[in-house]
Design a protein around this motif. Structure first.
Motif, PDB file in Angstrom:
ATOM      1  N   ALA A   1       0.834  -1.205   0.000  1.00  0.00           N
ATOM      2  CA  ALA A   1       0.000   0.000   0.000  1.00  0.00           C
ATOM      3  C   ALA A   1       0.868   1.254   0.000  1.00  0.00           C
ATOM      4  CB  ALA A   1      -0.908  -0.007   1.228  1.00  0.00           C
ATOM      5  N   GLN A   2       2.161   1.081   0.289  1.00  0.00           N
ATOM      6  CA  GLN A   2       3.087   2.210   0.323  1.00  0.00           C
ATOM      7  C   GLN A   2       3.625   2.519  -1.071  1.00  0.00           C
ATOM      8  OE1 GLN A   2       5.857   0.425   3.230  1.00  0.00           O
ATOM      9  NE2 GLN A   2       5.395   2.160   4.563  1.00  0.00           N
ATOM     10  N   THR A   3       4.030   3.757  -1.284  1.00  0.00           N
ATOM     11  CA  THR A   3       4.747   4.108  -2.501  1.00  0.00           C
ATOM     12  C   THR A   3       6.159   3.538  -2.411  1.00  0.00           C
ATOM     13  OG1 THR A   3       5.649   6.165  -1.597  1.00  0.00           O
ATOM     14  CG2 THR A   3       3.457   6.269  -2.655  1.00  0.00           C
ATOM     15  N   LEU A   4       6.842   3.467  -3.550  1.00  0.00           N
ATOM     16  CA  LEU A   4       8.217   2.977  -3.543  1.00  0.00           C
ATOM     17  C   LEU A   4       9.084   3.843  -2.630  1.00  0.00           C
ATOM     18  CD1 LEU A   4      10.245   0.928  -4.737  1.00  0.00           C
ATOM     19  CD2 LEU A   4      10.729   2.622  -6.524  1.00  0.00           C
ATOM     20  N   TYR A   5       8.894   5.146  -2.663  1.00  0.00           N
ATOM     21  CA  TYR A   5       9.650   6.068  -1.809  1.00  0.00           C
ATOM     22  C   TYR A   5       9.421   5.724  -0.333  1.00  0.00           C
ATOM     23  CZ  TYR A   5      11.487  10.610  -0.173  1.00  0.00           C
ATOM     24  OH  TYR A   5      12.211  11.600   0.445  1.00  0.00           O
ATOM     25  N   GLN A   6       8.171   5.478   0.044  1.00  0.00           N
ATOM     26  CA  GLN A   6       7.852   5.114   1.428  1.00  0.00           C
ATOM     27  C   GLN A   6       8.468   3.771   1.803  1.00  0.00           C
ATOM     28  OE1 GLN A   6       3.575   5.405   0.995  1.00  0.00           O
ATOM     29  NE2 GLN A   6       3.484   7.348   2.140  1.00  0.00           N
ATOM     30  N   GLN A   7       8.470   2.833   0.862  1.00  0.00           N
ATOM     31  CA  GLN A   7       9.085   1.533   1.118  1.00  0.00           C
ATOM     32  C   GLN A   7      10.579   1.681   1.379  1.00  0.00           C
ATOM     33  OE1 GLN A   7       7.732  -0.438  -2.577  1.00  0.00           O
ATOM     34  NE2 GLN A   7       6.788  -1.971  -1.278  1.00  0.00           N
ATOM     35  N   ILE A   8      11.230   2.498   0.554  1.00  0.00           N
ATOM     36  CA  ILE A   8      12.671   2.696   0.721  1.00  0.00           C
ATOM     37  C   ILE A   8      12.968   3.367   2.057  1.00  0.00           C
ATOM     38  CG2 ILE A   8      14.701   3.914  -0.178  1.00  0.00           C
ATOM     39  CD1 ILE A   8      13.446   3.524  -3.005  1.00  0.00           C
ATOM     40  N   GLU A   9      12.160   4.358   2.427  1.00  0.00           N
ATOM     41  CA  GLU A   9      12.401   5.020   3.712  1.00  0.00           C
ATOM     42  C   GLU A   9      12.212   4.051   4.873  1.00  0.00           C
ATOM     43  OE1 GLU A   9      12.009   9.231   5.880  1.00  0.00           O
ATOM     44  OE2 GLU A   9      10.363   8.737   4.511  1.00  0.00           O
ATOM     45  N   ALA A  10      11.219   3.178   4.786  1.00  0.00           N
ATOM     46  CA  ALA A  10      11.012   2.178   5.841  1.00  0.00           C
ATOM     47  C   ALA A  10      12.218   1.247   5.933  1.00  0.00           C
ATOM     48  CB  ALA A  10       9.738   1.383   5.561  1.00  0.00           C
TER      49      ALA A  10
ATOM     50  N   LYS B   1      15.027   3.108   7.627  1.00  0.00           N
ATOM     51  CA  LYS B   1      14.777   3.171   9.070  1.00  0.00           C
ATOM     52  C   LYS B   1      15.102   1.844   9.741  1.00  0.00           C
ATOM     53  CE  LYS B   1      11.218   6.787   9.040  1.00  0.00           C
ATOM     54  NZ  LYS B   1       9.771   7.082   9.218  1.00  0.00           N
ATOM     55  N   GLY B   2      14.912   0.759   9.016  1.00  0.00           N
ATOM     56  CA  GLY B   2      15.205  -0.569   9.558  1.00  0.00           C
ATOM     57  C   GLY B   2      16.680  -0.917   9.561  1.00  0.00           C
ATOM     58  N   GLY B   3      17.487  -0.134   8.845  1.00  0.00           N
ATOM     59  CA  GLY B   3      18.927  -0.336   8.908  1.00  0.00           C
ATOM     60  C   GLY B   3      19.602  -0.792   7.629  1.00  0.00           C
ATOM     61  N   VAL B   4      18.916  -0.714   6.492  1.00  0.00           N
ATOM     62  CA  VAL B   4      19.570  -1.043   5.228  1.00  0.00           C
ATOM     63  C   VAL B   4      20.804  -0.154   5.051  1.00  0.00           C
ATOM     64  CG1 VAL B   4      19.303  -0.780   2.721  1.00  0.00           C
ATOM     65  CG2 VAL B   4      17.555  -1.971   4.028  1.00  0.00           C
TER      66      VAL B   4
ATOM     67  N   HIS C   1      20.753   9.691   1.277  1.00  0.00           N
ATOM     68  CA  HIS C   1      21.829  10.481   1.871  1.00  0.00           C
ATOM     69  C   HIS C   1      21.431  11.060   3.227  1.00  0.00           C
ATOM     70  CE1 HIS C   1      24.595  11.118  -1.863  1.00  0.00           C
ATOM     71  NE2 HIS C   1      24.212   9.864  -1.709  1.00  0.00           N
ATOM     72  N   ARG C   2      20.149  11.266   3.444  1.00  0.00           N
ATOM     73  CA  ARG C   2      19.703  11.712   4.777  1.00  0.00           C
ATOM     74  C   ARG C   2      20.017  10.660   5.835  1.00  0.00           C
ATOM     75  NH1 ARG C   2      14.502  13.438   2.822  1.00  0.00           N
ATOM     76  NH2 ARG C   2      13.471  12.025   4.277  1.00  0.00           N
ATOM     77  N   TYR C   3      20.085   9.418   5.406  1.00  0.00           N
ATOM     78  CA  TYR C   3      20.391   8.315   6.318  1.00  0.00           C
ATOM     79  C   TYR C   3      21.859   7.878   6.212  1.00  0.00           C
ATOM     80  CZ  TYR C   3      15.397   7.805   7.239  1.00  0.00           C
ATOM     81  OH  TYR C   3      14.087   8.033   7.631  1.00  0.00           O
TER      82      TYR C   3
ATOM     83  N   ILE D   1       8.149  -3.540   6.490  1.00  0.00           N
ATOM     84  CA  ILE D   1       9.472  -3.428   5.870  1.00  0.00           C
ATOM     85  C   ILE D   1      10.544  -3.028   6.879  1.00  0.00           C
ATOM     86  CG2 ILE D   1      10.827  -2.060   4.225  1.00  0.00           C
ATOM     87  CD1 ILE D   1       8.346  -2.071   2.401  1.00  0.00           C
ATOM     88  N   GLN D   2      10.239  -2.081   7.721  1.00  0.00           N
ATOM     89  CA  GLN D   2      11.228  -1.622   8.699  1.00  0.00           C
ATOM     90  C   GLN D   2      11.640  -2.753   9.637  1.00  0.00           C
ATOM     91  OE1 GLN D   2      10.241   2.043  10.719  1.00  0.00           O
ATOM     92  NE2 GLN D   2      11.672   1.680  12.390  1.00  0.00           N
ATOM     93  N   ASN D   3      10.678  -3.491  10.126  1.00  0.00           N
ATOM     94  CA  ASN D   3      10.963  -4.601  11.033  1.00  0.00           C
ATOM     95  C   ASN D   3      11.724  -5.712  10.318  1.00  0.00           C
ATOM     96  OD1 ASN D   3      10.658  -6.000  13.619  1.00  0.00           O
ATOM     97  ND2 ASN D   3       9.216  -7.327  12.537  1.00  0.00           N
ATOM     98  N   ALA D   4      11.337  -5.995   9.084  1.00  0.00           N
ATOM     99  CA  ALA D   4      12.023  -7.038   8.313  1.00  0.00           C
ATOM    100  C   ALA D   4      13.483  -6.671   8.091  1.00  0.00           C
ATOM    101  CB  ALA D   4      11.318  -7.243   6.974  1.00  0.00           C
ATOM    102  N   ALA D   5      13.747  -5.418   7.765  1.00  0.00           N
ATOM    103  CA  ALA D   5      15.123  -4.961   7.547  1.00  0.00           C
ATOM    104  C   ALA D   5      15.940  -5.056   8.834  1.00  0.00           C
ATOM    105  CB  ALA D   5      15.130  -3.533   7.018  1.00  0.00           C
ATOM    106  N   ALA D   6      15.347  -4.669   9.939  1.00  0.00           N
ATOM    107  CA  ALA D   6      16.055  -4.714  11.222  1.00  0.00           C
ATOM    108  C   ALA D   6      16.444  -6.147  11.588  1.00  0.00           C
ATOM    109  CB  ALA D   6      15.188  -4.096  12.318  1.00  0.00           C
TER     110      ALA D   6
END
Length: 214
Positions: A21-30, A33-36, A63-65, A196-201
């Motif tokens: 349901a998220q945009t690609l941009y939102q997916q990448i930000e999540a 945040k998870g640590g990619v 780059h913000r991250y 996504i954030q939890n999965a990345a973490a």
């Protein structure tokens, strides 16, 4: 952005086909945040102009991250967007040709499925290798797989950093422990996850364990 092997620990490759349901941009930000630790923007069907426009936005986000952005295949898009680098497959623009036209700090990743391909890419000027596929991949149905023994041989045959790719997820990632790679690259295990954030973490924690010697 100065490249180092730590950036390969959890290498997220975007998956446009992953339902969300998220945009690609939102997916990448999540995922960030998870640590990619590195993002590869993979778009097979966008025009150069649309790809560049998207890459500029995603680069600013990454780059913000403090995370570099790599473009899949399209060297001109990577250059025009100011991305940190490009990743090319065996059939794509040769590494040596890319190295001759980009700044010294431009990151070049190359796919390798054999020791010979790995060593050739290193000699040509690649900064890192994507090695695989090590497991069946839901993102690439007809991908050529390699054995874990081949993964280890390839990783040990070069002095540049390596990242294992292909069907890696929380359930199988520890099977590649001891193969000598510096990180894991994943698509579906992050971008097809409900959280996504939890999965990345969780994957990042597993990746740290998987890159340790047995």
């Amino acid at each position: 952005m100065n490249f180092c092997k730590d950036m390969l620990l959890l290498y997220g490759v975007t998956g446009r086909g992953c339902e969300s349901a998220q945009t690609l941009y939102q997916q990448i930000e999540a995922a960030l945040k998870g640590g990619v630790t590195l993002v590869q923007l993979r778009e097979k069907n966008l025009s150069d102009a649309d790809y560049v426009e998207e890459a500029v936005k995603v680069k600013a986000l990454c780059h913000r991250y403090g995370v570099p952005l790599i473009i899949n295949d399209r060297v001109d898009v990577a250059i025009k967007s100011g991305a940190d680098g490009v990743h090319v497959g065996i059939e794509d623009t040769p590494v040596r040709q890319i190295r001759q036209k980009v700044p010294k700090d431009f990151i070049i990743g190359a796919t390798a499925k054999t020791v010979e391909q790995a060593q050739d890419a290193e000699k040509a000027g690649a900064d890192y290798l994507g090695v695989g596929a090590v497991f069946p991949s839901p993102s690439k149905k007809n991908v050529i797989r390699i054995t874990l023994g081949q993964l280890k041989d390839i990783c040990l045959s070069v002095s540049i950093p390596t990242v294992a790719i292909g069907g890696i997820n929380l359930e199988n990632v520890m099977e590649i422990q001891g193969c000598g790679m510096d990180g894991i690259a994943v698509i579906s295990a992050i971008f097809a996850a409900d959280d996504i954030q939890n999965a990345a973490a969780k994957l990042k924690e597993k990746a740290r364990a998987a890159i340790q010697p047995l």
